[in-house]
Design a protein around this motif. Structure first.
Motif, PDB file in Angstrom:
ATOM      1  N   SER A   8       4.661   2.863   0.233  1.00  0.00           N
ATOM      2  CA  SER A   8       5.160   1.495   0.418  1.00  0.00           C
ATOM      3  C   SER A   8       4.055   0.564   0.912  1.00  0.00           C
ATOM      4  O   SER A   8       3.939  -0.578   0.461  1.00  0.00           O
ATOM      5  CB  SER A   8       6.326   1.490   1.418  1.00  0.00           C
ATOM      6  OG  SER A   8       7.399   2.234   0.909  1.00  0.00           O
ATOM      7  N   TYR A  12       2.536  -2.719  -0.970  1.00  0.00           N
ATOM      8  CA  TYR A  12       2.436  -4.002  -0.269  1.00  0.00           C
ATOM      9  C   TYR A  12       1.004  -4.534  -0.337  1.00  0.00           C
ATOM     10  O   TYR A  12       0.769  -5.695  -0.678  1.00  0.00           O
ATOM     11  CB  TYR A  12       2.879  -3.852   1.194  1.00  0.00           C
ATOM     12  CG  TYR A  12       2.476  -5.026   2.039  1.00  0.00           C
ATOM     13  CD1 TYR A  12       3.218  -6.199   2.016  1.00  0.00           C
ATOM     14  CD2 TYR A  12       1.336  -4.978   2.832  1.00  0.00           C
ATOM     15  CE1 TYR A  12       2.831  -7.298   2.757  1.00  0.00           C
ATOM     16  CE2 TYR A  12       0.953  -6.072   3.582  1.00  0.00           C
ATOM     17  CZ  TYR A  12       1.700  -7.224   3.539  1.00  0.00           C
ATOM     18  OH  TYR A  12       1.302  -8.310   4.278  1.00  0.00           O
ATOM     19  N   LEU A  16       1.764  -7.524  -2.845  1.00  0.00           N
ATOM     20  CA  LEU A  16       2.274  -8.649  -2.061  1.00  0.00           C
ATOM     21  C   LEU A  16       1.184  -9.336  -1.236  1.00  0.00           C
ATOM     22  O   LEU A  16       1.082 -10.560  -1.226  1.00  0.00           O
ATOM     23  CB  LEU A  16       3.416  -8.184  -1.148  1.00  0.00           C
ATOM     24  CG  LEU A  16       4.098  -9.269  -0.332  1.00  0.00           C
ATOM     25  CD1 LEU A  16       4.681 -10.347  -1.245  1.00  0.00           C
ATOM     26  CD2 LEU A  16       5.187  -8.666   0.529  1.00  0.00           C
ATOM     27  N   SER A  17       0.377  -8.561  -0.572  1.00  0.00           N
ATOM     28  CA  SER A  17      -0.644  -9.130   0.296  1.00  0.00           C
ATOM     29  C   SER A  17      -1.581 -10.104  -0.418  1.00  0.00           C
ATOM     30  O   SER A  17      -1.856 -11.183   0.107  1.00  0.00           O
ATOM     31  CB  SER A  17      -1.438  -8.007   0.970  1.00  0.00           C
ATOM     32  OG  SER A  17      -2.328  -8.529   1.922  1.00  0.00           O
ATOM     33  N   SER A  36      -1.237  -3.878   8.182  1.00  0.00           N
ATOM     34  CA  SER A  36      -0.896  -2.875   7.174  1.00  0.00           C
ATOM     35  C   SER A  36      -1.956  -1.776   7.128  1.00  0.00           C
ATOM     36  O   SER A  36      -1.620  -0.595   7.001  1.00  0.00           O
ATOM     37  CB  SER A  36      -0.696  -3.507   5.795  1.00  0.00           C
ATOM     38  OG  SER A  36      -1.874  -4.118   5.319  1.00  0.00           O
ATOM     39  N   CYS A  85       6.898 -11.243   6.501  1.00  0.00           N
ATOM     40  CA  CYS A  85       6.972  -9.961   5.801  1.00  0.00           C
ATOM     41  C   CYS A  85       7.370  -8.903   6.817  1.00  0.00           C
ATOM     42  O   CYS A  85       6.543  -8.474   7.607  1.00  0.00           O
ATOM     43  CB  CYS A  85       5.633  -9.617   5.169  1.00  0.00           C
ATOM     44  SG  CYS A  85       5.117 -10.830   3.952  1.00  0.00           S
TER      45      CYS A  85
END
Length: 95
Positions: A8, A12, A16-17, A36, A85
Motif C-alpha cells: 500500500s 501511495y 498518489l504522492s 511514507s 491523506c
C-alpha cells in the motif's frame, strides 16, 4: 499484514504522492525522509505491530509540523493548500 502495508505504501508513493506535488509536513519542515518513507522503513525493520509506537509518534510529529507550516502560511510563508491523506494533513504549493 506487513506485505499488504508495504504494498500500500509503495502504491501511495508511486501514484498518489507525485500528484500532490509536495512532501509531508514533517519532511517539509525538518528535511529528511517523508512519513511514507519512514513508515515503510519501520514496517520493514520492525513489522507493523512492532513499529506501531514509532509510527504513531511520527504521525504526531508530522501533525505538529503541519501546525508550524500553517502558522507560517498565515504569516506569508508560501504554503497554499492542504492535501489530507490519511491522518496527516499535507501542505502544498502551486506554481
Amino acid at each position: 499484514m506487513n506485505r499488504l502495508t508495504l504494498g500500500s505504501i509503495d502504491m501511495y508513493q508511486r501514484w498518489l504522492s507525485p500528484l500532490k506535488g509536495f512532501r509531508c509536513a514533517h519532511a517539509a519542515l525538518f528535511g529528511g525522509e517523508s512519513c511514507s518513507a519512514a513508515v515503510r522503513r519501520l514496517v520493514s525493520e520492525q513489522g507493523l505491530l512492532g513499529g506501531r509506537g514509532e509510527i504513531a509518534a511520527r504521525f504526531q510529529t508530522c501533525r505538529q509540523a503541519y501546525g508550524h507550516l500553517a502558522a507560517a502560511r498565515t504569516s506569508g510563508g508560501g504554503v497554499q493548500g492542504v492535501c489530507c491523506c490519511g491522518p496527516v494533513p499535507i501542505p502544498f504549493r502551486c506554481g
